[in-house]
Design a protein around this motif. Structure first.
Motif, short mmCIF file in Angstrom:
data_model
loop_
_atom_site.label_atom_id
_atom_site.label_comp_id
_atom_site.label_asym_id
_atom_site.label_seq_id
_atom_site.Cartn_x
_atom_site.Cartn_y
_atom_site.Cartn_z
N UNK A 1 4.92 4.84 -7.76
CA UNK A 1 6.33 4.59 -7.46
C UNK A 1 6.78 5.48 -6.30
N UNK A 2 6.96 4.91 -5.11
CA UNK A 2 7.34 5.75 -3.96
C UNK A 2 8.75 6.30 -4.04
N UNK A 3 9.56 5.81 -4.98
CA UNK A 3 10.93 6.29 -5.10
C UNK A 3 11.04 7.53 -5.98
N UNK A 4 9.96 7.89 -6.65
CA UNK A 4 10.01 9.08 -7.49
C UNK A 4 9.77 10.33 -6.63
N UNK A 5 10.39 11.42 -7.00
CA UNK A 5 10.20 12.71 -6.33
C UNK A 5 10.47 12.69 -4.82
N UNK A 6 11.56 12.11 -4.36
CA UNK A 6 11.82 12.12 -2.91
C UNK A 6 11.96 13.54 -2.38
N UNK A 7 11.26 13.82 -1.30
CA UNK A 7 11.29 15.16 -0.72
C UNK A 7 10.28 16.11 -1.32
N UNK A 8 9.68 15.72 -2.46
CA UNK A 8 8.73 16.60 -3.15
C UNK A 8 7.29 16.15 -2.96
N UNK A 9 7.08 14.92 -2.53
CA UNK A 9 5.71 14.41 -2.41
C UNK A 9 5.52 13.70 -1.07
N UNK A 10 4.26 13.58 -0.70
CA UNK A 10 3.92 12.86 0.52
C UNK A 10 4.05 11.36 0.27
N UNK A 11 4.44 10.63 1.29
CA UNK A 11 4.50 9.17 1.23
C UNK A 11 3.60 8.60 2.31
N UNK A 12 2.87 7.57 1.98
CA UNK A 12 1.90 7.05 2.92
C UNK A 12 1.66 5.57 2.69
N UNK A 13 1.33 4.85 3.76
CA UNK A 13 0.94 3.45 3.64
C UNK A 13 -0.21 3.19 4.61
N UNK A 14 -1.02 2.18 4.31
CA UNK A 14 -2.17 1.88 5.15
C UNK A 14 -1.72 1.35 6.52
N UNK A 15 -2.52 1.68 7.52
CA UNK A 15 -2.19 1.34 8.90
C UNK A 15 -2.57 -0.11 9.20
N UNK A 16 -1.70 -0.79 9.92
CA UNK A 16 -2.02 -2.13 10.43
C UNK A 16 -2.76 -1.95 11.76
N UNK A 17 -4.08 -1.96 11.72
CA UNK A 17 -4.86 -1.67 12.91
C UNK A 17 -4.69 -2.72 14.01
N UNK A 18 -4.47 -3.97 13.63
CA UNK A 18 -4.27 -5.00 14.66
C UNK A 18 -3.04 -4.71 15.50
N UNK A 19 -2.01 -4.18 14.86
CA UNK A 19 -0.78 -3.83 15.57
C UNK A 19 -1.03 -2.69 16.54
N UNK B 1 0.81 -1.23 0.00
CA UNK B 1 0.00 0.00 0.00
C UNK B 1 0.83 1.27 0.00
N UNK B 2 2.15 1.16 -0.04
CA UNK B 2 3.01 2.35 -0.01
C UNK B 2 2.86 3.14 -1.30
N UNK B 3 2.49 4.41 -1.18
CA UNK B 3 2.22 5.26 -2.33
C UNK B 3 2.70 6.69 -2.05
N UNK B 4 2.73 7.47 -3.10
CA UNK B 4 3.03 8.89 -2.98
C UNK B 4 1.84 9.72 -3.44
N UNK B 5 1.78 10.96 -2.96
CA UNK B 5 0.77 11.90 -3.42
C UNK B 5 1.45 13.22 -3.78
N UNK B 6 1.22 13.63 -5.02
CA UNK B 6 1.85 14.85 -5.52
C UNK B 6 0.81 15.63 -6.30
N UNK B 7 0.48 16.82 -5.80
CA UNK B 7 -0.52 17.67 -6.42
C UNK B 7 -1.82 16.91 -6.66
N UNK B 8 -2.24 16.19 -5.65
CA UNK B 8 -3.49 15.42 -5.64
C UNK B 8 -3.51 14.27 -6.64
N UNK B 9 -2.35 13.87 -7.09
CA UNK B 9 -2.24 12.72 -7.97
C UNK B 9 -1.60 11.56 -7.23
#
Length: 358
Positions: free
Chosen positions: A266-284, A254-262
Motif C-alpha cells: 500500500x503506497x499510501x501507508x507511512x507517507x514520508x517514512x518509507x521509500x516509494x518506487x515504481x518500475x521504469x518504462x524503458x521504452x519511454x 508496480x508502485x510500492x513502498x519499502x520500509x526497513x527492507x520490507x
C-alpha cells in the motif's frame, strides 16, 4: 507529513490529488519528505540496499567503463552523478580512478538530502568534487554539459500518475480522504495527456489493468538531454519494456513502498517514512533520448553487463583461511552481484550517447 498531504487534498479541486502530487510531497517535501529526513535510508540500518553499497568492486568496474567512455569521445573527464545517496558509489569510483592513474576526474554530485550530503562530504574528502542540491542548480552555473551523467536507482523514484482501465474508459487513480481523514484512492476520468501517453507507449490496456504513467520523468529527461552537448547518459534501474508490462505480476501496477527492507504493497501507508518506487518504462526513456539525438547504445541486464566488463577480474586469491578476511569478503561481494539470484538479475543498464553531430 500526513498533515501536509491532508491539507493539500482538502484544498484541491474535487478533493483529490494525483499520485504524482502525493509522491512529490511524500518523498521530496523540503521539511518532511522521506529523502530529506535525517536518518539512514540505504544499507542495513535503512530501508533498502543498492548495488553500490554491496561492494566497492561495483564502482571499480564502472570506473573502467567511464574511462573508456571519456576516451571514446575525447572529452574532459567530468562525471555527474544524480541522486548520489550516501556517496558510496562516488568513493569507489574515485578510489579506483586514482589507483589506475587515470587523468584528473571532476566528480559532480547532485543530491538534495542534507543528511546524505554530510555523508558524501566525509567519504570524498581529498578528492576533486562539487555538490549541487538539484540538477537545476548545477545547470544554472553550467549552461551546457560535456561529460557523463550517471543515475543509479534514480528514475524509479520520480513521481508517477496512476491509471486504471475499466471496461468502458481509462480512469486516473487519485488520492483523497475518507470520512475519518485517512488516505484512500478514488478514480476519475483520465485527462487527454494521460490517455495520449498510454496510447503512445502501451496501446490499449486490458480491462482492470493498472499502470504508472511517468509524465514527470518524461519532462525531466527532455530537459536533461537538451542540456547535454556531448557525452553519455547512464541509468541503472529496474523496469520493463512494452511487452513485459503485459505480464500478470504487474497487472495491478508496480508502485510500492519499502520500509526497513520490507515490501509495502500500500503506497499510501507511512507517507514520508518509507521509500516509494515504481518500475521504469524503458521504452519511454529510449524514445526521449532519440528525440534529442541521444540514442541508446547499450541495454542489458546488470548481471550480463558486469560480467562483460570484467568483474571477475577483480576476484582475489584467498590468502587467508579466515572467512571474514578482506579477500573473502570481496569475493563474496562479487558473487552476490553476478549470481542468478542476485540483485543484478533484476536491474538493467541503459547507456545513451550524444556525440554532438545531431
Amino acid at each position: 507529513m500526513l498533515s501536509v498531504i491532508r491539507e493539500s487534498i482538502k484544498n484541491a479541486p474535487g478533493g483529490s490529488i494525483s499520485y504524482a502530487a502525493f509522491m512529490e510531497m511524500a518523498l521530496y517535501h523540503p521539511e518532511h519528505g522521506y529523502y530529506q529526513m535525517n536518518k539512514a535510508k540505504i544499507g542495513r540500518n535503512g530501508d533498502f540496499y543498492t548495488s553500490s553499497t554491496t561492494s566497492a568492486v561495483y564502482g571499480a568496474v564502472w570506473a573502467d567503463v567511464f574511462y573508456s567512455m571519456f576516451s571514446e569521445l575525447g572529452i574532459s573527464c567530468v562525471l555527474c552523478e544524480i541522486g548520489a545517496g550516501d556517496g558510496s558509489f562516488a568513493k569507489s569510483v574515485l578510489d579506483e580512478w586514482k589507483r589506475k592513474g587515470y587523468p584528473p576526474l571532476h566528480y559532480v554530485v547532485v543530491e538534495s538530502s542534507p543528511y546524505h550530503a554530510e555523508q558524501i562530504g566525509m567519504k570524498l574528502e581529498g578528492f576533486c568534487w562539487s555538490r549541487f542540491s538539484s540538477l537545476e542548480e548545477f545547470q544554472s552555473v553550467c549552461p551546457s554539459f560535456n561529460g557523463i551523467v550517471f543515475g543509479n536507482e534514480l528514475l524509479d523514484a520520480l513521481p508517477v500518475h496512476v491509471v486504471r482501465q475499466t471496461p468502458a474508459v481509462l480512469k486516473e487513480v487519485r488520492v483523497a480522504l475518507n470520512e475519518t481523514g485517512e488516505l484512500m484512492e478514488v478514480a476519475v476520468h483520465a485527462d487527454d495527456e494521460l490517455r495520449k501517453w498510454v496510447e503512445t507507449y502501451q496501446g490499449d490496456l486490458e480491462p482492470g489493468q493498472t499502470m504508472e504513467v511517468p509524465l514527470a520523468m518524461a519532462s525531466w529527461l527532455s530537459k536533461l538531454y537538451e542540456w547535454i552537448e556531448r557525452g553519455f547518459v547512464v541509468f541503472v534501474d529496474y523496469g520493463y519494456i512494452r511487452e513485459e508490462w503485459r505480464q500478470p505480476e504487474v497487472r495491478e501496477g508496480s508502485l510500492r513502498g519499502y520500509y526497513r527492507h520490507q515490501l509495502i504493497l500500500n503506497p499510501l501507508s507511512r507517507p514520508g517514512e518509507m521509500d516509494l518506487t515504481s518500475h521504469v518504462h524503458w521504452d519511454c526513456v529510449r524514445k526521449a533520448g532519440e528525440n534529442f539525438g541521444c540514442p541508446t547504445t547499450c541495454f542489458q541486464s546488470q548481471q550480463e553487463f558486469l560480467l562483460e566488463k570484467g568483474i571477475l577480474n577483480h576476484l582475489v586469491a584467498n590468502v587467508s583461511r579466515d572467512p571474514f578476511s578482506p579477500e573473502h569478503k570481496k569475493n563474496r561481494a562479487i558473487r552476490s552481484l553476478i549470481m542468478d539470484n542476485s540483485i543484478s538479475r533484476y536491474f538493467q543498464i541503459l547507456i545513451q550517447k550524444k556525440d554532438g553531430c545531431c
